[in-house]
Design a protein around this motif. Structure first.
Motif, PDB file in Angstrom:
ATOM      1  N   HIS A   3       0.861  -1.189   0.000  1.00 39.86           N
ATOM      2  CA  HIS A   3       0.000   0.000   0.000  1.00 39.86           C
ATOM      3  C   HIS A   3       0.892   1.233   0.000  1.00 39.86           C
ATOM      4  O   HIS A   3       1.745   1.388   0.865  1.00 39.86           O
ATOM      5  N   TYR A   4       0.704   2.083  -0.983  1.00 40.63           N
ATOM      6  CA  TYR A   4       1.479   3.302  -1.077  1.00 40.63           C
ATOM      7  C   TYR A   4       0.661   4.463  -0.558  1.00 40.63           C
ATOM      8  O   TYR A   4      -0.517   4.594  -0.868  1.00 40.63           O
ATOM      9  N   ASN A   5       1.285   5.296   0.235  1.00 40.01           N
ATOM     10  CA  ASN A   5       0.631   6.490   0.751  1.00 40.01           C
ATOM     11  C   ASN A   5       1.208   7.688  -0.007  1.00 40.01           C
ATOM     12  O   ASN A   5       2.107   8.361   0.468  1.00 40.01           O
ATOM     13  N   ASN A   6       0.701   7.899  -1.212  1.00 41.07           N
ATOM     14  CA  ASN A   6       1.245   8.922  -2.092  1.00 41.07           C
ATOM     15  C   ASN A   6       0.739  10.315  -1.738  1.00 41.07           C
ATOM     16  O   ASN A   6      -0.389  10.478  -1.262  1.00 41.07           O
ATOM     17  N   THR A   7       1.579  11.295  -2.001  1.00 47.16           N
ATOM     18  CA  THR A   7       1.204  12.687  -1.787  1.00 47.16           C
ATOM     19  C   THR A   7       0.313  13.137  -2.936  1.00 47.16           C
ATOM     20  O   THR A   7       0.717  13.072  -4.093  1.00 47.16           O
ATOM     21  N   PRO A   8      -0.901  13.594  -2.647  1.00 47.79           N
ATOM     22  CA  PRO A   8      -1.796  14.012  -3.728  1.00 47.79           C
ATOM     23  C   PRO A   8      -1.364  15.354  -4.331  1.00 47.79           C
ATOM     24  O   PRO A   8      -0.711  16.163  -3.673  1.00 47.79           O
ATOM     25  N   TYR A  42      -8.089  18.808  -6.338  1.00 43.56           N
ATOM     26  CA  TYR A  42      -7.286  17.615  -6.586  1.00 43.56           C
ATOM     27  C   TYR A  42      -7.342  17.165  -8.033  1.00 43.56           C
ATOM     28  O   TYR A  42      -8.390  17.211  -8.663  1.00 43.56           O
ATOM     29  N   GLN A  82       1.975  17.067   3.160  1.00 39.89           N
ATOM     30  CA  GLN A  82       0.835  16.217   2.848  1.00 39.89           C
ATOM     31  C   GLN A  82       0.328  16.385   1.420  1.00 39.89           C
ATOM     32  O   GLN A  82      -0.387  15.522   0.922  1.00 39.89           O
ATOM     33  N   GLN A  83       0.645  17.526   0.780  1.00 43.55           N
ATOM     34  CA  GLN A  83       0.144  17.791  -0.568  1.00 43.55           C
ATOM     35  C   GLN A  83       1.198  18.525  -1.389  1.00 43.55           C
ATOM     36  O   GLN A  83       1.964  19.323  -0.853  1.00 43.55           O
TER      37      GLN A  83
END
Length: 136
Positions: A3-8, A42, A82-83
């Motif tokens: 699971h990747y927690n990518n920066t939006p 987004y 976070q972004q």
């Protein structure tokens, strides 16, 4: 499965209009509610960043811009990391009639000088737009 927690990526659009800059007043609960911001949102899967920017401007203001007219100005990462904010600029556009907006926005307006916004990065870019118009 990994699971990747990518920066939006958030696409934020500077729209020159009526000799000024198009802005929104945020209606969403939470951070920045009731304060000014640049239109944006987004980037969704399946969209280019240009398509995302044009769609957000349309939804939040009713102003139509062509995605292919957007050019990247700067990319910033929020202090909390976070972004990523991709700031872009459209060519000057014309818009006749009232602005229309979705429920995320309480007001659409055009400013003619730098203002304090809901977000420090927006404030800085808005200031640069007016101070360095040839670059921004």
């Amino acid at each position: 499965m990994v699971h990747y927690n990518n920066t939006p990526t958030v696409v934020v659009v500077l729209v020159p209009l009526r000799g000024g800059l198009l802005m929104i007043r945020r209606a969403l609960l939470g951070e920045g509610q009731g304060k000014l911001a640049l239109p944006g949102g987004y980037q969704m899967l399946g969209q280019t960043w240009q398509e995302a920017g044009a769609q957000e401007v349309l939804e939040e203001t009713g102003v139509v811009i062509a995605p292919e007219t957007l050019r990247a100005v700067t990319v910033e990462t929020t202090p909390d990391r976070q972004q990523n904010l991709l700031f872009c600029k459209s060519i000057p556009v014309r818009h006749v009639g009232p602005f229309v907006h979705d429920a995320e926005v309480s007001e659409v307006l055009v400013i003619h000088e730098p203002v304090e916004t809901a977000f420090p990065l927006h404030t800085r870019v808005v200031r640069e737009f007016f101070v360095r118009p040839g670059i921004f």
